[in-house]
Design a protein around this motif. Structure first.
Motif, PDB file in Angstrom:
ATOM      1  N   PHE A 159       0.823  -1.206   0.000  1.00  0.00           N
ATOM      2  CA  PHE A 159       0.000   0.000   0.000  1.00  0.00           C
ATOM      3  C   PHE A 159       0.861   1.261   0.000  1.00  0.00           C
ATOM      4  N   ARG A 160       2.014   1.199   0.650  1.00  0.00           N
ATOM      5  CA  ARG A 160       2.893   2.372   0.651  1.00  0.00           C
ATOM      6  C   ARG A 160       3.318   2.749  -0.761  1.00  0.00           C
ATOM      7  N   SER A 161       3.388   1.752  -1.659  1.00  0.00           N
ATOM      8  CA  SER A 161       3.784   2.049  -3.036  1.00  0.00           C
ATOM      9  C   SER A 161       2.708   2.828  -3.783  1.00  0.00           C
ATOM     10  N   ALA A 162       1.498   2.884  -3.215  1.00  0.00           N
ATOM     11  CA  ALA A 162       0.400   3.609  -3.869  1.00  0.00           C
ATOM     12  C   ALA A 162      -0.184   4.679  -2.972  1.00  0.00           C
ATOM     13  N   ALA A 163       0.444   4.926  -1.817  1.00  0.00           N
ATOM     14  CA  ALA A 163      -0.153   5.841  -0.841  1.00  0.00           C
ATOM     15  C   ALA A 163      -0.197   7.276  -1.346  1.00  0.00           C
ATOM     16  N   GLN A 164       0.760   7.653  -2.202  1.00  0.00           N
ATOM     17  CA  GLN A 164       0.769   9.010  -2.737  1.00  0.00           C
ATOM     18  C   GLN A 164      -0.072   9.054  -4.011  1.00  0.00           C
ATOM     19  N   LEU A 165      -1.367   9.257  -3.821  1.00  0.00           N
ATOM     20  CA  LEU A 165      -2.263   9.288  -4.975  1.00  0.00           C
ATOM     21  C   LEU A 165      -2.093  10.583  -5.759  1.00  0.00           C
ATOM     22  N   PRO A 166      -2.334  10.535  -7.062  1.00  0.00           N
ATOM     23  CA  PRO A 166      -2.219  11.756  -7.860  1.00  0.00           C
ATOM     24  C   PRO A 166      -3.320  12.748  -7.501  1.00  0.00           C
ATOM     25  N   VAL A 167      -2.988  14.015  -7.552  1.00  0.00           N
ATOM     26  CA  VAL A 167      -3.972  15.080  -7.408  1.00  0.00           C
ATOM     27  C   VAL A 167      -4.150  15.700  -8.788  1.00  0.00           C
ATOM     28  N   LEU A 168      -5.350  15.598  -9.313  1.00  0.00           N
ATOM     29  CA  LEU A 168      -5.615  16.033 -10.676  1.00  0.00           C
ATOM     30  C   LEU A 168      -5.609  17.559 -10.756  1.00  0.00           C
ATOM     31  N   SER A 169      -5.001  18.082 -11.797  1.00  0.00           N
ATOM     32  CA  SER A 169      -4.938  19.524 -11.967  1.00  0.00           C
ATOM     33  C   SER A 169      -6.316  20.109 -12.236  1.00  0.00           C
ATOM     34  N   GLY A 170      -6.479  21.369 -11.895  1.00  0.00           N
ATOM     35  CA  GLY A 170      -7.751  22.037 -12.132  1.00  0.00           C
ATOM     36  C   GLY A 170      -8.717  21.860 -10.975  1.00  0.00           C
ATOM     37  N   ARG A 171      -9.887  22.402 -11.162  1.00  0.00           N
ATOM     38  CA  ARG A 171     -10.907  22.373 -10.113  1.00  0.00           C
ATOM     39  C   ARG A 171     -11.818  21.167 -10.276  1.00  0.00           C
ATOM     40  N   ALA A 172     -12.458  20.793  -9.171  1.00  0.00           N
ATOM     41  CA  ALA A 172     -13.468  19.730  -9.202  1.00  0.00           C
ATOM     42  C   ALA A 172     -14.620  20.195 -10.109  1.00  0.00           C
TER      43      ALA A 172
ATOM     44  N   PHE B 277     -13.654  17.515 -12.183  1.00  0.00           N
ATOM     45  CA  PHE B 277     -12.659  16.683 -12.860  1.00  0.00           C
ATOM     46  C   PHE B 277     -11.265  16.859 -12.283  1.00  0.00           C
ATOM     47  N   GLY B 278     -11.076  17.879 -11.472  1.00  0.00           N
ATOM     48  CA  GLY B 278      -9.788  18.102 -10.845  1.00  0.00           C
ATOM     49  C   GLY B 278      -9.813  17.750  -9.373  1.00  0.00           C
ATOM     50  N   GLY B 279      -8.668  17.899  -8.715  1.00  0.00           N
ATOM     51  CA  GLY B 279      -8.569  17.621  -7.293  1.00  0.00           C
ATOM     52  C   GLY B 279      -8.283  16.159  -6.996  1.00  0.00           C
ATOM     53  N   PRO B 280      -8.355  15.772  -5.722  1.00  0.00           N
ATOM     54  CA  PRO B 280      -8.096  14.369  -5.348  1.00  0.00           C
ATOM     55  C   PRO B 280      -9.172  13.449  -5.921  1.00  0.00           C
TER      56      PRO B 280
ATOM     57  N   GLY C 219     -18.724  17.123  -3.780  1.00  0.00           N
ATOM     58  CA  GLY C 219     -18.012  16.995  -2.516  1.00  0.00           C
ATOM     59  C   GLY C 219     -17.912  15.550  -2.069  1.00  0.00           C
ATOM     60  N   TRP C 220     -17.279  15.335  -0.897  1.00  0.00           N
ATOM     61  CA  TRP C 220     -17.084  13.969  -0.395  1.00  0.00           C
ATOM     62  C   TRP C 220     -18.373  13.399   0.155  1.00  0.00           C
ATOM     63  N   LYS C 221     -19.045  14.172   1.005  1.00  0.00           N
ATOM     64  CA  LYS C 221     -20.330  13.742   1.545  1.00  0.00           C
ATOM     65  C   LYS C 221     -21.309  14.894   1.374  1.00  0.00           C
ATOM     66  N   SER C 222     -22.124  14.791   0.340  1.00  0.00           N
ATOM     67  CA  SER C 222     -23.048  15.872   0.007  1.00  0.00           C
ATOM     68  C   SER C 222     -24.148  15.965   1.049  1.00  0.00           C
ATOM     69  N   PRO C 223     -24.727  17.180   1.215  1.00  0.00           N
ATOM     70  CA  PRO C 223     -25.793  17.342   2.205  1.00  0.00           C
ATOM     71  C   PRO C 223     -27.046  16.591   1.827  1.00  0.00           C
ATOM     72  N   SER C 224     -27.886  16.375   2.820  1.00  0.00           N
ATOM     73  CA  SER C 224     -29.146  15.655   2.591  1.00  0.00           C
ATOM     74  C   SER C 224     -30.132  16.547   1.858  1.00  0.00           C
ATOM     75  N   PHE C 225     -30.943  15.928   1.019  1.00  0.00           N
ATOM     76  CA  PHE C 225     -31.963  16.665   0.280  1.00  0.00           C
ATOM     77  C   PHE C 225     -33.356  16.248   0.726  1.00  0.00           C
ATOM     78  N   SER C 226     -33.495  15.936   2.023  1.00  0.00           N
ATOM     79  CA  SER C 226     -34.781  15.476   2.539  1.00  0.00           C
ATOM     80  C   SER C 226     -35.849  16.553   2.428  1.00  0.00           C
ATOM     81  N   ARG C 227     -35.414  17.818   2.367  1.00  0.00           N
ATOM     82  CA  ARG C 227     -36.408  18.885   2.246  1.00  0.00           C
ATOM     83  C   ARG C 227     -37.143  18.828   0.904  1.00  0.00           C
ATOM     84  N   LEU C 228     -36.560  18.116  -0.057  1.00  0.00           N
ATOM     85  CA  LEU C 228     -37.213  17.966  -1.351  1.00  0.00           C
ATOM     86  C   LEU C 228     -38.032  16.687  -1.439  1.00  0.00           C
TER      87      LEU C 228
END
Length: 529
Positions: free
Chosen positions: A278-291, A293-296, A466-475
Motif C-alpha cells: 500500500f505504501r507504493s500507492a499511498a501518494q495518490l495523484p492530485v488532478l490539476s484544475g478544479r473539481a 474533474f480536478g482535485g483528489p 463533494g465527499w459527503k453531500s448534504p441531505s436533500f430530505s427537504r425535497l
C-alpha cells in the motif's frame, strides 16, 4: 521473508497454481464482449427503417451500450464456467507470522452498532486463539461536536478495556485516504498487514484469519479483496438490494476474479493488504484544475489498486461472500446521494486511464467504472431518438436481443445456484427469489437510468458534489415528480411522432416513471425517517 512464511507458501504451492488464472480467461472475456456487442449492433442496423444522420448516431450509441451489457454478460458466463473449489482455510495449528491492524474508518456514522460488532469481533478473535494476531483501530474523521460526543460515548468502554485503539483527527485532510495515510505515518510500526473496514462493514474472525493466511502464503500478493454481501435490509429497497446481491454477486465475482487474475481491483473496504504494497500507492495523484474533474480522486480505491499493481504487486479478488458484508442504502434517495459521488469519482478516471505503466487489466477496471455511468445517458439518448421518431426500428428483434443480453447474468446466477441446490424445494426457492428480483429490477431500472444520467450531466456541467453531500430530505415532497413528468412527456411524444406499435416498446421505460411516486413510497417503506 521469514522461514515460517516460506514453509506456508510451500504447503500451498499446488493450490496457488490452481487458483491463478491465465490470460485465456481475459481473452475469453474480451471475445465474448465484442461478439455480444457486434450481434446487437448488427441486428439493430438490419432493423433500421432508413439510414439518416440520427441513425448513424444511434448505431454508435447502441454499440457503446452493447459493449457495456455484453461485458457484464460475458463475466457471468465465465463465472459459470469456473470449477467449484472449497474455500481456503488455515490449518488448525496455524498462527500468523506477522501482526495485522484492523482499520475501521468512521466519519459521522452511528457508532453504537459498530461498538457492538467490534466487541464481538475481539471476543471471537480471543476465543479462537488469535488475540495477539490482530489489533483493532478506529480511525475517526467525525467533525460535528454532537456526533463526536455520541461516538466517544459508544466506544468508551471498548477504549477503556483495550479492545480498540481510538484516534480522531482534528482536521479531515485528504478524506479517507488521508486518514489511512495519517495512521501509516504514526501507528503502522510493527504491523505487516492492514485490513480496511468501513463503519458499516462486517467481517467474521474466521474470514479475517482466512485472508491473513492467504496473504502470508503469497509474498507477491499485495492486496486481497473479499467478496461481500449486504446486511439484512430494513426497507423494501434494502431487502431487494440484499436479495440481488446474494443471488448475483457470487457467480459474477467468480467470473471477475477469473479474467482479472493478478490485476484485480479494490473496492475500498473488506480487503486486506500488505502495508509495504500500500505504501507504493499511498501518494495518490492530485488532478490539476478544479473539481469535479480536478482535485483528489473521489474513487480512490480503483487508483490504489492500479498503482499497487504497477509497482509489481499482485491484486486478487476472493469472490466468496461468507463472513463478509456491508450495509447498503435503504432508500433510493440515499442510494443516489452515494451514487452521485461515485459517478464523479469514476468519471475522474478518464484523466488517469492513460497513465504510463499501468497493467492492461487495471485500465479495463478503470474503463469499466467509467462505462458504468456513461451507459445511463447512452441508453437514455437511444430512448429519446426512438421516442421522437428520429430513428425508426422495424420489428421486435433488436429489443429482444438487448433484453436477452441483459437477462444473461441473471440466468447464469440462477444456473450457479441450481447446480448447488440439492432439493427441488431449494431450487423452487431460488427460482421464486430470482423472478421477484427481476421484476423489481425492471421497475427500478428506468428510474436509475434517469437519475444517473442527471448525475453525469451534472458532472459534465462542472458541479462538484463533494465527499459527503448534504441531505436533500427537504425535497422529499417532490419525490418521483421528475420521473412522472419525463415518463409522460416520453409517451406523449412517442404516440404523436411514431406508430402506436412502435411506441408500445417504450412502455417498459415509461410506465415505471409514471408510477414513480407509488413505487418510491413502497420501496422506502420500513426505512428510518
Amino acid at each position: 521473508m521469514s522461514v515460517a512464511e516460506i514453509n506456508v507458501r510451500t504447503n500451498l504451492t499446488h493450490s496457488d497454481k490452481l487458483e491463478r488464472p491465465g490470460v485465456g480467461w481475459l481473452l475469453a472475456q474480451l471475445v465474448l464482449t465484442v461478439l455480444g456487442a457486434a450481434c446487437i449492433s448488427t441486428i439493430f442496423a438490419w432493423s433500421l427503417v432508413e439510414w439518416t444522420g440520427a441513425s448513424l448516431i444511434a448505431l454508435v450509441l447502441i454499440g457503446l451500450g452493447g459493449i457495456w451489457i455484453s461485458g457484464g454478460a460475458a463475466t457471468s458466463v465465465l463465472g459459470l464456467m469456473q470449477q467449484r473449489t472449497a474455500p481456503i482455510s488455515p490449518p488448525s495449528d496455524w498462527r500468523p507470522v506477522e501482526k495485522t491492524a484492523v482499520l475501521v474508518l468512521l466519519c459521522g456514522e452511528n457508532a453504537h452498532p459498530l461498538a457492538k460488532y467490534l466487541s464481538g469481533l475481539r471476543r471471537g478473535l480471543n476465543d479462537q486463539g488469535f488475540g495477539q494476531a490482530a489489533e483493532i483501530f478506529v480511525l475517526s474523521d467525525t467533525s460535528d461536536p454532537d456526533q463526536i460526543a455520541a461516538e466517544e460515548t459508544a466506544l468508551s468502554q471498548l477504549i477503556e478495556d483495550g479492545t480498540v485503539t481510538y484516534r480522531r483527527r482534528a482536521q479531515n485532510i485528504g478524506r479517507k485516504p488521508g486518514n489511512i495515510a495519517d495512521w501509516l505515518a504514526s501507528h503502522s510500526g510493527g504491523y505487516a498487514y492492514m485490513l480496511v473496514l468501513d463503519a458499516d462493514s462486517r467481517m467474521s474472525e474466521a474470514r479475517i484469519m482466512s485472508l491473513i493466511y492467504r496473504l502470508e502464503s503469497k509474498p507477491r500478493l499485495g492486496l486481497l479483496q473479499a467478496g461481500m454481501t449486504l446486511l439484512p435490509g430494513r426497507s423494501h429497497f434494502g431487502r431487494h438490494q440484499r436479495a440481488a446481491s446474494r443471488l448475483l454477486s457470487q457467480n459474477f465475482g467468480r467470473g471477475l476474479a477469473a479474467w482479472s487474475g493478478e490485476a484485480g481491483n479494490y473496492w475500498g473496504h473488506n480487503a486486506i493488504m500488505r502495508i509495504a504494497a500500500f505504501r507504493s500507492a499511498a501518494q495518490l495523484p492530485v488532478l490539476s484544475g478544479r473539481a469535479p474533474f480536478g482535485g483528489p480522486p473521489l474513487s480512490h480505491d480503483f487508483i490504489e489498486a492500479a498503482w499497487m499493481r504497477r509497482a509489481g504487486w499482485a491484486i486478487e479478488l476472493d469472490p466468496e461472500t461468507w463472513g463478509s458484508a456491508e450495509d447498503g442504502p435503504q432508500t433510493l434517495a440515499e442510494f443516489h446521494k452515494r451514487d452521485r459521488r461515485w459517478c464523479q469519482g469514476n468519471l475522474q478516471h478518464i484523466r488517469l486511464i492513460a497513465e504510463p505503466g499501468l497493467d492492461v487489466v487495471s485500465r479495463l477496471h478503470l474503463a469499466s467504472g467509467i462505462a458504468s455511468y456513461l451507459a445511463a445517458p447512452v441508453w437514455l439518448a437511444l430512448v429519446l431518438l426512438v421516442a421522437t421518431g428520429a430513428v425508426r426500428v422495424e420489428g421486435a428483434l433488436p429489443y429482444l436481443m438487448v433484453t436477452a443480453i441483459i437477462l444473461l447474468p441473471k440466468l447464469c446466477a440462477l444456473g450457479y445456484w441450481f447446480a448447488r441446490a440439492r432439493t427441488f424445494s431449494r431450487r423452487r426457492l431460488f427460482l421464486r427469489a430470482s423472478i421477484l428480483e427481476l421484476v423489481l429490477s425492471t421497475l427500478i431500472a428506468p428510474l436509475m437510468m434517469l437519475r444517473q444520467s442527471g448525475s453525469v450531466l451534472s458532472v459534465l456541467a462542472g458541479r462538484d458534489c463533494g465527499w459527503k453531500s448534504p441531505s436533500f430530505s427537504r425535497l422529499r415532497m417532490w419525490r418521483g415528480v421528475p420521473e412522472v413528468a419525463f415518463g409522460a412527456a416520453l409517451l406523449g411524444v412517442a404516440f404523436l411522432t411514431e406508430p402506436a406499435s412502435s411506441a408500445l416498446w417504450l412502455l417498459p421505460v415509461a410506465l415505471p416513471m409514471l408510477n414513480a411516486p407509488i413505487l418510491l413510497g413502497w420501496l422506502d417503506r420500513g426505512a428510518k425517517p
